[in-house]
Design a protein around this motif. Structure first.
Motif, mmCIF file in Angstrom:
data_model
loop_
_atom_site.group_PDB
_atom_site.id
_atom_site.type_symbol
_atom_site.label_atom_id
_atom_site.label_comp_id
_atom_site.label_asym_id
_atom_site.label_seq_id
_atom_site.Cartn_x
_atom_site.Cartn_y
_atom_site.Cartn_z
ATOM 1 N N ILE A 22 0.848 -1.199 0.000
ATOM 2 C CA ILE A 22 0.000 0.000 0.000
ATOM 3 C C ILE A 22 0.881 1.247 0.000
ATOM 4 N N ALA A 23 1.866 1.270 0.904
ATOM 5 C CA ALA A 23 2.760 2.426 0.998
ATOM 6 C C ALA A 23 3.505 2.661 -0.315
ATOM 7 N N ALA A 24 3.764 1.596 -1.051
ATOM 8 C CA ALA A 24 4.528 1.709 -2.299
ATOM 9 C C ALA A 24 3.800 2.518 -3.359
ATOM 10 N N VAL A 25 2.464 2.584 -3.276
ATOM 11 C CA VAL A 25 1.724 3.346 -4.281
ATOM 12 C C VAL A 25 1.304 4.723 -3.764
ATOM 13 N N GLN A 26 1.642 5.022 -2.523
ATOM 14 C CA GLN A 26 1.293 6.317 -1.947
ATOM 15 C C GLN A 26 2.017 7.430 -2.695
ATOM 16 N N ASP A 27 1.310 8.516 -2.991
ATOM 17 C CA ASP A 27 1.942 9.585 -3.764
ATOM 18 C C ASP A 27 2.723 10.544 -2.864
ATOM 19 N N GLY A 28 3.342 11.541 -3.469
ATOM 20 C CA GLY A 28 4.215 12.438 -2.728
ATOM 21 C C GLY A 28 3.513 13.258 -1.670
ATOM 22 N N GLU A 29 2.202 13.442 -1.804
ATOM 23 C CA GLU A 29 1.431 14.182 -0.810
ATOM 24 C C GLU A 29 0.816 13.273 0.253
ATOM 25 N N GLY A 30 0.988 11.967 0.102
ATOM 26 C CA GLY A 30 0.417 11.030 1.065
ATOM 27 C C GLY A 30 -0.856 10.363 0.626
ATOM 28 N N HIS A 38 -6.745 7.765 -9.541
ATOM 29 C CA HIS A 38 -7.464 8.758 -8.746
ATOM 30 C C HIS A 38 -7.517 8.341 -7.280
ATOM 31 N N ILE A 39 -7.792 9.311 -6.426
ATOM 32 C CA ILE A 39 -7.913 9.080 -4.982
ATOM 33 C C ILE A 39 -9.311 9.477 -4.549
ATOM 34 N N ASP A 40 -9.954 8.645 -3.752
ATOM 35 C CA ASP A 40 -11.182 9.066 -3.076
ATOM 36 C C ASP A 40 -11.000 8.873 -1.579
ATOM 37 N N ALA A 41 -11.683 9.682 -0.798
ATOM 38 C CA ALA A 41 -11.424 9.720 0.638
ATOM 39 C C ALA A 41 -11.738 8.396 1.327
ATOM 40 N N ASP A 65 -2.562 13.828 6.633
ATOM 41 C CA ASP A 65 -2.210 15.164 6.141
ATOM 42 C C ASP A 65 -2.859 15.423 4.780
ATOM 43 N N TRP A 66 -2.893 14.393 3.941
ATOM 44 C CA TRP A 66 -3.554 14.530 2.629
ATOM 45 C C TRP A 66 -5.024 14.878 2.823
ATOM 46 N N LEU A 67 -5.692 14.214 3.744
ATOM 47 C CA LEU A 67 -7.103 14.492 3.991
ATOM 48 C C LEU A 67 -7.318 15.936 4.434
ATOM 49 N N ALA A 68 -6.472 16.398 5.349
ATOM 50 C CA ALA A 68 -6.602 17.769 5.831
ATOM 51 C C ALA A 68 -6.383 18.769 4.689
ATOM 52 N N ARG A 69 -5.466 18.441 3.792
ATOM 53 C CA ARG A 69 -5.136 19.345 2.688
ATOM 54 C C ARG A 69 -6.283 19.448 1.677
ATOM 55 N N TYR A 70 -6.979 18.347 1.434
ATOM 56 C CA TYR A 70 -7.982 18.331 0.365
ATOM 57 C C TYR A 70 -9.416 18.482 0.858
ATOM 58 N N GLN A 71 -9.614 18.578 2.173
ATOM 59 C CA GLN A 71 -10.978 18.830 2.638
ATOM 60 C C GLN A 71 -11.419 20.224 2.215
ATOM 61 N N GLN A 73 -14.261 23.584 2.218
ATOM 62 C CA GLN A 73 -14.858 24.431 3.242
ATOM 63 C C GLN A 73 -16.146 23.844 3.798
ATOM 64 N N ASP A 74 -16.904 23.146 2.951
ATOM 65 C CA ASP A 74 -18.180 22.589 3.417
ATOM 66 C C ASP A 74 -18.014 21.283 4.180
ATOM 67 N N GLY A 75 -16.766 20.812 4.333
ATOM 68 C CA GLY A 75 -16.505 19.582 5.083
ATOM 69 C C GLY A 75 -16.327 18.353 4.230
ATOM 70 N N SER A 76 -16.561 18.456 2.921
ATOM 71 C CA SER A 76 -16.492 17.302 2.026
ATOM 72 C C SER A 76 -15.134 17.202 1.349
ATOM 73 N N TRP A 77 -14.970 16.128 0.599
ATOM 74 C CA TRP A 77 -13.822 15.927 -0.290
ATOM 75 C C TRP A 77 -14.338 15.728 -1.711
ATOM 76 N N PRO A 78 -13.568 16.104 -2.720
ATOM 77 C CA PRO A 78 -13.989 15.762 -4.079
ATOM 78 C C PRO A 78 -14.137 14.247 -4.233
ATOM 79 N N MET A 79 -15.087 13.823 -5.033
ATOM 80 C CA MET A 79 -15.258 12.383 -5.261
ATOM 81 C C MET A 79 -13.980 11.735 -5.765
ATOM 82 N N LYS A 80 -13.293 12.423 -6.646
ATOM 83 C CA LYS A 80 -12.053 11.900 -7.196
ATOM 84 C C LYS A 80 -11.037 13.032 -7.316
ATOM 85 N N VAL A 81 -9.817 12.746 -6.853
ATOM 86 C CA VAL A 81 -8.694 13.664 -7.014
ATOM 87 C C VAL A 81 -7.626 12.931 -7.813
#
Length: 352
Positions: A22-30, A38-41, A65-71, A73-81
């Motif tokens: 799992i860690a091997a595919v983690q990107d530079g931002e976590g 793509h990443i979904d929360a 840290d990735w979650l905090a960065r991409y949350q 204002q309304d509390g959500s995350w994009p479906m896909k990043v």
């Protein structure tokens, strides 16, 4: 803290190897992406939980840290990043709710209350977003689109996962001295709808997740949970291979298999949980990663990919079966709270 091992199925060293895949595919931002990039929360959080179980704490914390960065204002995350940019901009309710499960799990496993407190503002925004999508009847619609418009319907699997998220958020708030009675009320209302109002949800019954998730998430347990699992066992479980993703295709998938393992463990059905877990190990790759699925008529891996979220489900199932970490019972304990009926929804169960 010990690392999970399930005799006859997976060793502690193999669990660590799976976490490292799992860690091997983690990107530079976590961020932890799907195979297509793509990443979904929701799946991201599942991977963080698995790495925490296996002792890869630094990698998991980068993921938070990735979650905090991409949350947003309304509390959500994009479906896909993808590539650091939102490519599907709506916000899914179950994605936001699962963040509470992840942070509660981290606290159970590591005991690090300071970290949980640092994540608490993120969790409160996320669950407030979720509760804002609850209908009068009690179900929670599946998304708010990029223009702020709520969806017209709810999904059973998503709402069942949200139920666990709300319960986790309530427990986390109590631990941190910031109780959230509104979330508890929302969970009770949602739990009742999950148990008594199938008409509240879009029909996705061909998917195995709609079969077991009301039990896994904790809203349906006891005799009703057992009845639910028995009714569709032969539809979805393929002996010696695992669990179908959908009822009408000869295709077993590792993530669904391990989620059924977690469901059976939560019900106290250890023998069948161990059997299904052992059966799905044919999907293991020599490097510790797991193939997403197996098409058993064509006898080919399908899709031809190894997914981090499948590896994560394996690790969490191994932990549940072994009891290795203080977070091993997080799915089992999701059903500890008795759903209280608030008001009169008009159904027979509520009048009783």
């Amino acid at each position: 803290m010990s690392v999970p091992a399930v005799p006859g199925a997976i060793t502690a060293d193999q669990v660590v190897a799976t976490a490292r895949s799992i860690a091997a595919v983690q990107d530079g931002e976590g961020g932890v992406p799907w195979p297509e990039g793509h990443i979904d929360a929701w799946n991201h959080v599942e991977c963080l939980m698995a790495m925490t179980v296996a002792g890869l704490r630094d990698e998991a914390r980068r993921g938070y840290d990735w979650l905090a960065r991409y949350q947003r204002q309304d509390g959500s995350w994009p479906m896909k990043v993808a590539g650091g940019e939102p490519v599907e901009k709506g916000g899914e309710s179950n994605h936001a709710a699962y963040v509470a499960v992840g942070v509660w799990h981290d606290l159970l496993v590591t005991g690090d209350e300071a970290f949980a407190a640092s994540m608490w503002p993120m969790v409160t925004r996320a669950l407030d977003f979720v509760v804002g999508l609850q209908t009068t009847r009690g179900e929670i619609v599946w998304e708010r689109d990029e223009h702020g418009v709520p969806a017209a319907y709810a999904l059973l699997t998503g709402s069942a996962s949200i139920y666990q998220g709300l319960r986790s958020g309530v427990l986390l708030g109590e631990r941190l001295g910031d109780p959230q009675p509104d979330w508890e009320l929302a969970a009770d209302r949602l739990g009742h709808v999950l148990a008594a109002h199938p008409e509240a949800f879009a029909d996705k019954s061909r998917f195995s997740m709609d079969w077991y998730y009301p039990v896994l998430g904790g809203a349906v347990r006891g005799s009703e949970g057992e009845k639910r699992i028995e009714e569709e066992w032969d539809t979805f479980v393929v002996p010696d291979l695992g669990v179908r993703c959908v009822s009408d295709q000869p295709w077993v998938t590792g993530a669904e298999s391990c989620e059924l393992v977690l469901t059976l463990d939560a019900m106290g059905d250890r023998d069948r949980a161990l059997r299904v877990f052992a059966d799905m190990q044919h999907l293991r790759h020599e490097d510790g990663s797991y193939w997403t699925g197996w098409q058993f008529v064509n006898e080919k891996h399908f899709p031809h990919e190894r997914s981090a979220y499948t590896a994560a489900a394996v690790i969490l199932a191994a932990d549940a079966l072994s009891g290795a970490t203080p977070g091993a019972a997080i799915f089992r304990d999701a059903g500890d709270h008795e759903v209280r009926i608030t008001g009169d929804c008009g159904c027979e169960h509520a009048r009783a």
